[in-house]
Scaffold this motif. Structure first.
Motif, mmCIF file in Angstrom:
data_model
loop_
_atom_site.group_PDB
_atom_site.id
_atom_site.type_symbol
_atom_site.label_atom_id
_atom_site.label_comp_id
_atom_site.label_asym_id
_atom_site.label_seq_id
_atom_site.Cartn_x
_atom_site.Cartn_y
_atom_site.Cartn_z
ATOM 1 N N PRO A 30 9.770 -19.533 8.584
ATOM 2 C CA PRO A 30 8.564 -18.738 8.671
ATOM 3 C C PRO A 30 8.330 -17.686 7.988
ATOM 4 O O PRO A 30 7.262 -17.301 8.001
ATOM 5 C CB PRO A 30 8.860 -18.659 10.364
ATOM 6 C CG PRO A 30 10.344 -18.222 10.435
ATOM 7 C CD PRO A 30 10.947 -19.600 9.623
ATOM 8 N N HIS A 31 9.241 -16.836 7.347
ATOM 9 C CA HIS A 31 8.874 -15.689 6.737
ATOM 10 C C HIS A 31 8.688 -15.983 5.054
ATOM 11 O O HIS A 31 8.572 -15.080 4.297
ATOM 12 C CB HIS A 31 10.153 -14.652 6.819
ATOM 13 C CG HIS A 31 11.337 -15.000 6.135
ATOM 14 N ND1 HIS A 31 11.998 -16.143 6.701
ATOM 15 C CD2 HIS A 31 12.033 -14.641 5.404
ATOM 16 C CE1 HIS A 31 13.223 -16.035 6.116
ATOM 17 N NE2 HIS A 31 13.054 -15.534 5.100
ATOM 18 N N VAL A 32 8.716 -17.326 4.766
ATOM 19 C CA VAL A 32 8.467 -17.758 3.365
ATOM 20 C C VAL A 32 7.100 -18.186 3.188
ATOM 21 O O VAL A 32 6.613 -19.426 3.687
ATOM 22 C CB VAL A 32 9.384 -18.684 3.002
ATOM 23 C CG1 VAL A 32 9.208 -19.248 1.519
ATOM 24 C CG2 VAL A 32 10.920 -18.199 2.690
ATOM 25 N N GLU A 33 6.340 -17.318 2.693
ATOM 26 C CA GLU A 33 4.902 -17.709 2.504
ATOM 27 C C GLU A 33 4.571 -19.177 1.537
ATOM 28 O O GLU A 33 3.751 -19.797 1.873
ATOM 29 C CB GLU A 33 3.951 -16.622 2.108
ATOM 30 C CG GLU A 33 2.610 -16.860 1.729
ATOM 31 C CD GLU A 33 1.857 -15.653 1.571
ATOM 32 O OE1 GLU A 33 0.635 -15.625 1.073
ATOM 33 O OE2 GLU A 33 2.392 -14.541 1.807
ATOM 34 N N ARG A 34 5.514 -18.928 0.537
ATOM 35 C CA ARG A 34 5.219 -19.985 -0.668
ATOM 36 C C ARG A 34 6.493 -20.205 -1.189
ATOM 37 O O ARG A 34 7.446 -19.235 -1.586
ATOM 38 C CB ARG A 34 4.101 -19.462 -1.473
ATOM 39 C CG ARG A 34 3.435 -20.737 -2.466
ATOM 40 C CD ARG A 34 2.716 -21.658 -1.748
ATOM 41 N NE ARG A 34 1.446 -21.102 -2.009
ATOM 42 C CZ ARG A 34 0.752 -20.944 -0.794
ATOM 43 N NH1 ARG A 34 1.153 -21.520 0.240
ATOM 44 N NH2 ARG A 34 -0.659 -20.682 -0.923
ATOM 45 N N VAL A 35 6.734 -21.460 -1.674
ATOM 46 C CA VAL A 35 8.030 -21.669 -2.623
ATOM 47 C C VAL A 35 7.384 -23.090 -3.443
ATOM 48 O O VAL A 35 6.856 -23.804 -3.216
ATOM 49 C CB VAL A 35 9.171 -22.388 -1.778
ATOM 50 C CG1 VAL A 35 9.012 -23.482 -0.785
ATOM 51 C CG2 VAL A 35 10.405 -22.900 -2.847
ATOM 52 N N VAL A 36 7.680 -22.375 -4.835
ATOM 53 C CA VAL A 36 6.926 -23.306 -5.906
ATOM 54 C C VAL A 36 7.951 -23.531 -6.844
ATOM 55 O O VAL A 36 8.904 -22.709 -7.067
ATOM 56 C CB VAL A 36 6.073 -22.374 -6.363
ATOM 57 C CG1 VAL A 36 5.272 -23.250 -7.494
ATOM 58 C CG2 VAL A 36 5.030 -21.935 -5.367
ATOM 59 N N ILE A 37 7.820 -24.577 -7.865
ATOM 60 C CA ILE A 37 8.646 -24.771 -8.808
ATOM 61 C C ILE A 37 7.534 -25.235 -10.185
ATOM 62 O O ILE A 37 7.162 -25.930 -9.939
ATOM 63 C CB ILE A 37 9.840 -25.855 -8.764
ATOM 64 C CG1 ILE A 37 11.004 -25.733 -9.822
ATOM 65 C CG2 ILE A 37 9.482 -27.027 -8.497
ATOM 66 C CD1 ILE A 37 12.048 -26.257 -9.473
ATOM 67 N N GLN A 38 8.083 -24.548 -11.326
ATOM 68 C CA GLN A 38 7.585 -25.125 -12.531
ATOM 69 C C GLN A 38 8.180 -26.254 -12.934
ATOM 70 O O GLN A 38 9.662 -26.564 -12.816
ATOM 71 C CB GLN A 38 7.578 -24.206 -13.664
ATOM 72 C CG GLN A 38 6.832 -22.855 -13.451
ATOM 73 C CD GLN A 38 6.854 -21.908 -14.704
ATOM 74 O OE1 GLN A 38 8.190 -21.678 -15.064
ATOM 75 N NE2 GLN A 38 5.937 -21.220 -14.619
ATOM 76 N N THR A 39 7.576 -27.705 -13.076
ATOM 77 C CA THR A 39 8.435 -28.767 -13.214
ATOM 78 C C THR A 39 7.394 -29.809 -14.341
ATOM 79 O O THR A 39 6.112 -29.681 -14.343
ATOM 80 C CB THR A 39 8.481 -29.613 -12.093
ATOM 81 O OG1 THR A 39 8.983 -30.871 -12.238
ATOM 82 C CG2 THR A 39 7.173 -29.802 -11.259
ATOM 83 N N ASN A 40 8.041 -30.764 -15.026
ATOM 84 C CA ASN A 40 7.364 -31.542 -15.736
ATOM 85 C C ASN A 40 7.035 -32.891 -15.049
ATOM 86 O O ASN A 40 6.461 -33.825 -15.821
ATOM 87 C CB ASN A 40 8.435 -31.894 -17.225
ATOM 88 C CG ASN A 40 9.553 -32.452 -16.865
ATOM 89 O OD1 ASN A 40 9.727 -33.160 -15.987
ATOM 90 N ND2 ASN A 40 10.451 -32.383 -17.731
ATOM 91 N N LEU A 41 7.257 -32.776 -13.836
ATOM 92 C CA LEU A 41 6.985 -33.914 -12.750
ATOM 93 C C LEU A 41 7.737 -35.229 -13.453
ATOM 94 O O LEU A 41 7.093 -36.378 -13.086
ATOM 95 C CB LEU A 41 5.416 -34.106 -12.788
ATOM 96 C CG LEU A 41 5.034 -34.546 -11.309
ATOM 97 C CD1 LEU A 41 5.279 -33.525 -10.222
ATOM 98 C CD2 LEU A 41 3.438 -34.524 -11.339
ATOM 99 N N ALA A 42 9.013 -35.188 -14.140
ATOM 100 C CA ALA A 42 9.464 -36.373 -14.348
ATOM 101 C C ALA A 42 10.224 -37.172 -13.084
ATOM 102 O O ALA A 42 10.392 -38.329 -13.171
ATOM 103 C CB ALA A 42 10.539 -36.110 -15.456
ATOM 104 N N ALA A 43 10.671 -36.426 -12.382
ATOM 105 C CA ALA A 43 11.402 -36.934 -10.921
ATOM 106 C C ALA A 43 10.339 -37.353 -10.052
ATOM 107 O O ALA A 43 9.129 -37.243 -10.037
ATOM 108 C CB ALA A 43 12.448 -35.656 -10.640
ATOM 109 N N ARG A 44 10.684 -38.477 -9.255
ATOM 110 C CA ARG A 44 9.892 -38.712 -7.951
ATOM 111 C C ARG A 44 9.673 -37.543 -7.244
ATOM 112 O O ARG A 44 10.495 -36.787 -6.983
ATOM 113 C CB ARG A 44 10.709 -39.881 -7.201
ATOM 114 C CG ARG A 44 10.803 -41.143 -8.172
ATOM 115 C CD ARG A 44 11.513 -42.201 -7.614
ATOM 116 N NE ARG A 44 10.836 -42.756 -6.434
ATOM 117 C CZ ARG A 44 10.061 -43.529 -6.382
ATOM 118 N NH1 ARG A 44 9.779 -44.250 -7.459
ATOM 119 N NH2 ARG A 44 9.328 -43.972 -5.303
#
Length: 298
Positions: free
Chosen positions: A82-96
């Motif tokens: 609840p105290h994490v507003e956003r979690v993001v990762i930079q990715t090449n989108l190779a994985a499903r």
């Protein structure tokens, strides 16, 4: 307190071999992968326990993180705190991306990059379509090389209008007015990337409400200023947070200059700073308004 953390562990391996990337096709030995997993586990544990701070996390691995199960698990687990507003990762989108069905779409998001020559446009778009089905926020980007222009145009035409397509200026490349205008047709904010920002002495959110964290817990103002200001795990980072002027001469990477206060980009990307989505996208009347007084990329 609200704090954005850019986390980068030891991981440096990638399954792509892009000619413009120094980490292309790099393979990490098993011991480094174990160290990276242990470091990320420690970090996610710290995030879970630090409930007195409103946190946002952007994973910025040198390599590709989502081919590793521990990054997928971290994205899912952190998205439900609840105290994490956003979690993001930079990715090449190779994985499903089906694993994101277990994440909270209100906080999980992806910063994705399309690399022509490494993956077909059709396959990349299928992954994007699945993200849209799952309700996951994401941006899509390309490197502004001439040989990528046709693919970038085709990608823009195929993506849903609500998906922001950003363009990074290629490292070491100079863009004339015509080239800049061409890329700006795809990304109205390309002007911020096409020329480095004179940052020395400028006020910045880095070190005040945004920090860079290494796998061992070392806290720096940002990825581009090497001097530590504390450590995450001994609590010294708390007293270190304060306004400071930038100590580098120029800032030419989005994850850095987005925090420069004079640019006002936190307002431009409000609600989507870490995943690189403008606040008022997909309004198409946006115009490039980056500063003009700085030097062109050498």
């Amino acid at each position: 307190m609200n704090l954005a953390i850019l986390y980068r562990g030891p991981l440096a391996s990638c399954n792509y071999d892009c000619p413009y990337c120094p980490f292309a096709k790099r393979h990490d030995p098993p011991e480094l992968l174990r160290a990276d997993r242990a470091a990320l586990t420690r970090f996610t544990g710290w995030v879970a326990e630090t409930t007195d701070v409103r946190l946002s996390v952007l994973f910025t691995p040198w390599g590709e993180g989502l081919t590793r199960s521990w990054y997928r698990d971290a994205m899912v687990s952190l998205s439900h705190l609840p105290h994490v507003e956003r979690v993001v990762i930079q990715t090449n989108l190779a994985a499903r991306v089906d694993w994101l069905a277990d994440a909270d779409p209100r906080s999980a998001a992806l910063w994705t990059t399309y690399h022509p020559g490494q993956v077909t446009r059709e396959r990349f778009l299928r992954r994007c379509s699945r993200l849209s089905e799952l309700g996951i926020r994401y941006s899509v980007g390309v490197v502004g090389l001439p040989e990528h222009l046709d693919e970038a145009r085709a990608l823009r035409a195929a993506l849903p209008e609500e998906v922001y397509l950003w363009v990074n200026a290629a490292e070491g490349r100079r863009y004339d007015a015509t080239e800049e205008a061409t890329w700006t047709e795809l990304d109205p904010h390309f002007g911020y990337s096409v020329r480095p920002h004179l940052s020395l002495g400028q006020p910045c959110h880095a070190g005040e409400t945004a920090v860079s964290v290494l796998g061992d817990g070392t806290v720096r103002r940002c990825h581009f200023i090497q001097t530590p200001i504390g450590n995450l795990y001994d609590g010294s980072w708390r007293a270190a947070l304060m306004p400071r002027p930038c100590g580098t001469s120029i800032c030419d990477c989005h994850i850095g200059y987005v925090h420069l206060k004079p640019l006002g980009l936190r307002d431009v990307f409000a609600g989507g700073v870490l995943e690189r989505i403008p606040a008022d996208w997909p309004r198409r009347h946006l115009v490039q308004a980056g500063p003009r007084e700085v030097q062109r990329r050498p």
